[in-house]
Scaffold this motif. Sequence first.
Motif, short mmCIF file in Angstrom:
data_model
loop_
_atom_site.label_atom_id
_atom_site.label_comp_id
_atom_site.label_asym_id
_atom_site.label_seq_id
_atom_site.Cartn_x
_atom_site.Cartn_y
_atom_site.Cartn_z
N LEU A 110 0.84 -1.19 0.00
CA LEU A 110 0.00 0.00 0.00
C LEU A 110 0.88 1.24 0.00
CD1 LEU A 110 -2.63 -0.95 2.76
CD2 LEU A 110 -2.82 -1.29 0.28
N PRO A 111 0.40 2.33 -0.62
CA PRO A 111 1.19 3.57 -0.53
C PRO A 111 1.29 4.01 0.93
CG PRO A 111 -0.85 3.90 -1.80
CD PRO A 111 -0.84 2.49 -1.36
N LYS A 112 2.32 4.78 1.20
CA LYS A 112 2.55 5.23 2.57
C LYS A 112 1.31 5.96 3.12
CE LYS A 112 6.32 7.80 4.88
NZ LYS A 112 6.10 7.34 6.19
N GLY A 113 0.87 5.56 4.28
CA GLY A 113 -0.25 6.24 4.91
C GLY A 113 -1.62 5.69 4.57
N MET A 114 -1.70 4.79 3.59
CA MET A 114 -3.02 4.25 3.22
C MET A 114 -3.42 3.12 4.16
SD MET A 114 -4.38 2.60 -0.38
CE MET A 114 -4.60 4.12 -1.31
N GLU A 115 -4.67 3.18 4.66
CA GLU A 115 -5.17 2.11 5.53
C GLU A 115 -5.60 0.92 4.67
OE1 GLU A 115 -8.40 3.53 7.94
OE2 GLU A 115 -7.28 5.30 8.56
N PRO A 116 -5.51 -0.30 5.23
CA PRO A 116 -6.04 -1.46 4.50
C PRO A 116 -7.56 -1.39 4.37
CG PRO A 116 -4.66 -2.14 6.36
CD PRO A 116 -4.92 -0.68 6.52
N GLY A 117 -8.11 -2.31 3.59
CA GLY A 117 -9.57 -2.41 3.46
C GLY A 117 -10.09 -1.48 2.38
N LEU A 118 -11.35 -1.72 1.97
CA LEU A 118 -11.94 -0.85 0.95
C LEU A 118 -13.42 -0.66 1.25
CD1 LEU A 118 -11.45 0.76 -1.62
CD2 LEU A 118 -11.91 -1.31 -2.96
N GLU A 119 -13.70 0.38 1.97
CA GLU A 119 -15.10 0.74 2.20
C GLU A 119 -15.23 2.22 2.50
OE1 GLU A 119 -15.96 -2.11 5.44
OE2 GLU A 119 -16.42 -0.35 6.66
N ALA A 120 -16.43 2.73 2.34
CA ALA A 120 -16.64 4.16 2.56
C ALA A 120 -18.06 4.40 3.05
CB ALA A 120 -16.42 4.93 1.25
N VAL A 121 -18.19 5.42 3.86
CA VAL A 121 -19.50 5.78 4.37
C VAL A 121 -19.76 7.25 4.01
CG1 VAL A 121 -18.57 6.38 6.65
CG2 VAL A 121 -20.97 5.73 6.43
N SER A 122 -20.99 7.57 3.71
CA SER A 122 -21.33 8.96 3.36
C SER A 122 -22.69 9.34 3.92
CB SER A 122 -21.38 9.15 1.84
OG SER A 122 -20.16 8.82 1.25
N PHE A 123 -22.81 10.60 4.25
CA PHE A 123 -24.09 11.16 4.68
C PHE A 123 -24.39 12.33 3.76
CE2 PHE A 123 -22.33 8.89 8.19
CZ PHE A 123 -23.41 8.34 8.87
N PHE A 124 -25.43 12.25 2.99
CA PHE A 124 -25.73 13.30 2.02
C PHE A 124 -26.89 14.16 2.51
CE2 PHE A 124 -28.11 14.69 -1.88
CZ PHE A 124 -27.17 15.62 -2.30
N ASP A 125 -26.61 15.45 2.58
CA ASP A 125 -27.64 16.39 2.99
C ASP A 125 -27.80 17.39 1.84
OD1 ASP A 125 -29.48 17.78 4.45
OD2 ASP A 125 -28.16 18.23 6.13
N PRO A 126 -28.89 17.30 1.08
CA PRO A 126 -29.00 18.13 -0.13
C PRO A 126 -29.11 19.62 0.18
CG PRO A 126 -31.06 16.96 0.30
CD PRO A 126 -30.08 16.46 1.30
N GLU A 127 -28.73 20.42 -0.79
CA GLU A 127 -28.78 21.89 -0.59
C GLU A 127 -30.20 22.42 -0.79
OE1 GLU A 127 -27.82 23.80 -4.85
OE2 GLU A 127 -26.20 22.50 -4.11
#
Lengths: 801, 163
Positions: free
Chosen positions: A615-632
């Motif tokens: 992995l590149p320096k500083g990158m955490e293992p795993g592959l997932e993401a969370v998002s909270f979308f609040d529309p304008e």
Amino acid sequence: MTMVGINESVKRREDPRLISGQGKYVDDIRLPGMLHLSLVRSPHAHARIKRVDVSRASKMDGVVAIFTGADLQEQLGSLPAGWVLPDLKQPKHPPLAVDKVRYVGDAVAAVVASAPYLAADAARAVKVTYESLPAIVDAEKATKRGAPILHEGNADAGGAPNNVAFDWEVNGGDYAAAAKKADVVVRERIVNQRLIPNAMEPRGVVADYEPASGQLTMWTSTQIPHLLRLLFALVTGHPEHKLRVIAPDVGGGFGSKLYIYAEEVITGIVAKQLGRPVKWIEGRQENYLATTHGRDHITDVEICGNKDGTITGISCEVNANLGAYLSTFAPLIPTILFGIMLVGVYKLENVKCKVRGAFTNTTPVDAYRGAGRPEATYLVERMVDRFADAVGRDPVAVRRKNMIPAFKRGKAVATGVKYDSGDYKKALDKALEMLDYPKFKVEQRAARKEGKLLGIGFSTYIEICGMAPSAVASSLGAGAGLWESSLVRIHPTGKATVYTGTSPHGQGHYTSMSQIVSSQLGIPMEDVEVVHGDTAAQQFGTGTFGSRSVVVGGSALYMSLQKVVAKARKLAAHQMGVPEKQVQFANGRFVVEDVPDKSMSFPDIALQCYLAKDLPKGMEPGLEAVSFFDPENFTWPFGCHVAVVEIDEETGDTKLVRYVGVDDVGKVINPMIVDGMVHGGVAQGVGQALVEQAVYSNDGQLLSGSMMDYAVPTAEMFPNFETARTETPSPTNPLGVKGAGETGTIAASPAVINAVVDALSHLGVTHIDMPATSEKVWRLIQGAKEERRKARQGSRNGRKR
Amino acid sequence: MAKIPIQFTVNGEPREMMVEPAWTLLRTLRDELLLTGTKEGCSNGNCGACTVLVEGRSVNSCLVLAPEADGLEVTTVEGIARNGKLSHVQEAFVQEGGLQCGFCTPGFIISATALLRRNPNPTEEEIRLNLAGNLCRCTGYDKIIKAVMRASAAMASGGAPAT
């Protein structure tokens, strides 16, 4: 393997289960040792509870326990309103009534037995002594002096003086001045009748409590598992983290499963008291009494403008029936979701709207598909026709003349909101093209000569969807944020499980959300699982209502997918030894620019994320993401629906012979799913216009109390729907979508009633209240003929003299 | 209440069981035989969600008492697909998108199957009339009608008959 994109009519992934009887709805859940709960409900609309005698019932076969309101008063708490307007009166709403019942169906006691029939039999044997009180069912009469008071005492003591829950208004421009200057002012009194939502699956709850861990698990037929968990915790004091709410397959909702209900609290708390699983399943007649109703407005409305067809203002005073208690979103529906929509798609500068919300001895009223917007659209579109008639112009020409011109990014209107994007004439033109309006006019004239009553009605509607910018909603009274969430989890083999905070009940999220994932990651749809409706599985989410799931939830999903791709791209660049900006991602592969044979697939990278050996320096293992979308901003779908009806003069029977619907819901993920939702909405709107009506007697008995008495539309009522779309992307979310769950319901009712009135217009008819049943239409025709006869006679007599 | 014995065939399998005289066929299928595909939507014969085939005819199983099914052949939605293969009607519902929440769907699958057995080539009007005993609140019926027409065409073009 199906690689799918956006705007593809992919077959629904949920269907193979549902068409073979493998769906799992609440009533299909059976737990070992499960008990069954039945509720004793009030037969009175308004009464004091003098005594609850359970002595005979508790000795009956299979009865395990009986709880009265007094027994569980502390544990059950009081159901709150989730939307608080300024000066809102918020009387207590105990899930089991303690000293007074306020509508037929108000729950008084809960009987638990080993089998459902035994529980129902024992519930019938509970003897409640009531002191009957006078009841009131009409929203307008309820707030007049001398009406029976539902919630006694002043506001500080939890009362609602004069049965008024709130007085709310919205104003834009200066309506009084506009009306004074106008050539024409048209007035009408319009009733938007009460409806019963009729989700085909009645509600139901299974609650399972584990005393050792303190964990309560609840399966319930709901649109809002996460909000429900929060509300349950707040109401009962049960710790939020020790409660798991699961919405399994949910058999329709249309808004009616969008609240915290008494039965959810009662079943959960009773399971906790007994330490055993408990099931409550609502019967259909019970559903008619205990599940919220919709609409029920009495309105005095005025529209004003000039002889050239320019509309300058609209004003209305509304008495909105809220039923006996405030349901979760009840204060929102007849106010904000109604009042701010009174501009429609028109350059209407002056708006005045006053709404009084009234308590009555009826089932609580809350959101029902469209929720406030159908009521507003019905007023606006009905009154535009009335105005066109008054100035002697074609209703289509008047609509066109007054329409807001096309815009792509924001248009502020008189009610203080900003529409996102719109091209209203385009939708109108498309509908006219499908219809061949000039040809219809010729046919109509010919038909009239033969004594056939043919009518056409238009509805160029707009709605507010994609709930919502949280800060705006909060400033207007929302008790919760209205953003939406997603979690995208990529597995080491490159397959994906995505978790959405939305909670479908027929909308096909498994398919639409899979399409969004497949289109962004370039992996087959079969490699995607979508998890929803389980508070133990997902991050907090808001739920499914207000045509928001793909708009807000789909956008949250899109954001997480972008984060996943960004990380994967960084790793691909690192492993292929090139700068990140040289790596393109397309069709599921990371390709080095100008070196097509140097590439890595998305699954290759997923595996590397988990092996974590390079992995590149500083990158955490795993592959997932969370998002909270609040529309304008909200989204503002629009369109033009047209109904053609033929009326049988002898019987008054109205037949819908053609239905053309053009909707603009922005970008579309799955056209087949959108078409289906539009059709269903249209059927509900036509149902309201022609046959549906919840009827109470003056003493508060629901006369339309079963499917035998309430007309749910059937297949034989409809022609094939002719639907089409224009596409004006919304600038408020990354997918450009606007939401498509409610368009039909909002558009259809005024189109149909305008058509009915058009068919009868040569007889001098200018309005008919919904539903336009054959009896009502027949009486109107007879009345109009009688008037004409008298008029002719009068003029003959005049001449004789 | 004293139970009485009944024998009947459910989805091709012979069954012998004891039932209370007041049990409906619907309750017996769902709670005793655990065939939960058949749904209860109103319990008074108005919505059609509980429709099953009895001797090949569509009936509301909420209006039939279990003892009345003695000696008869009953088919539920679970018995429509054969060897994991969807019937023409089921396949057509998927292709046309003839369902949304799915709660009324088992009843529609049964009613459409019964119709096409009786009349393999119905007109649109006949389909609408024959399905008027099944309520759907999601679809507006449009795609359901198209699905039945599609199933009818598939049967006519030489496929195996809808089960």
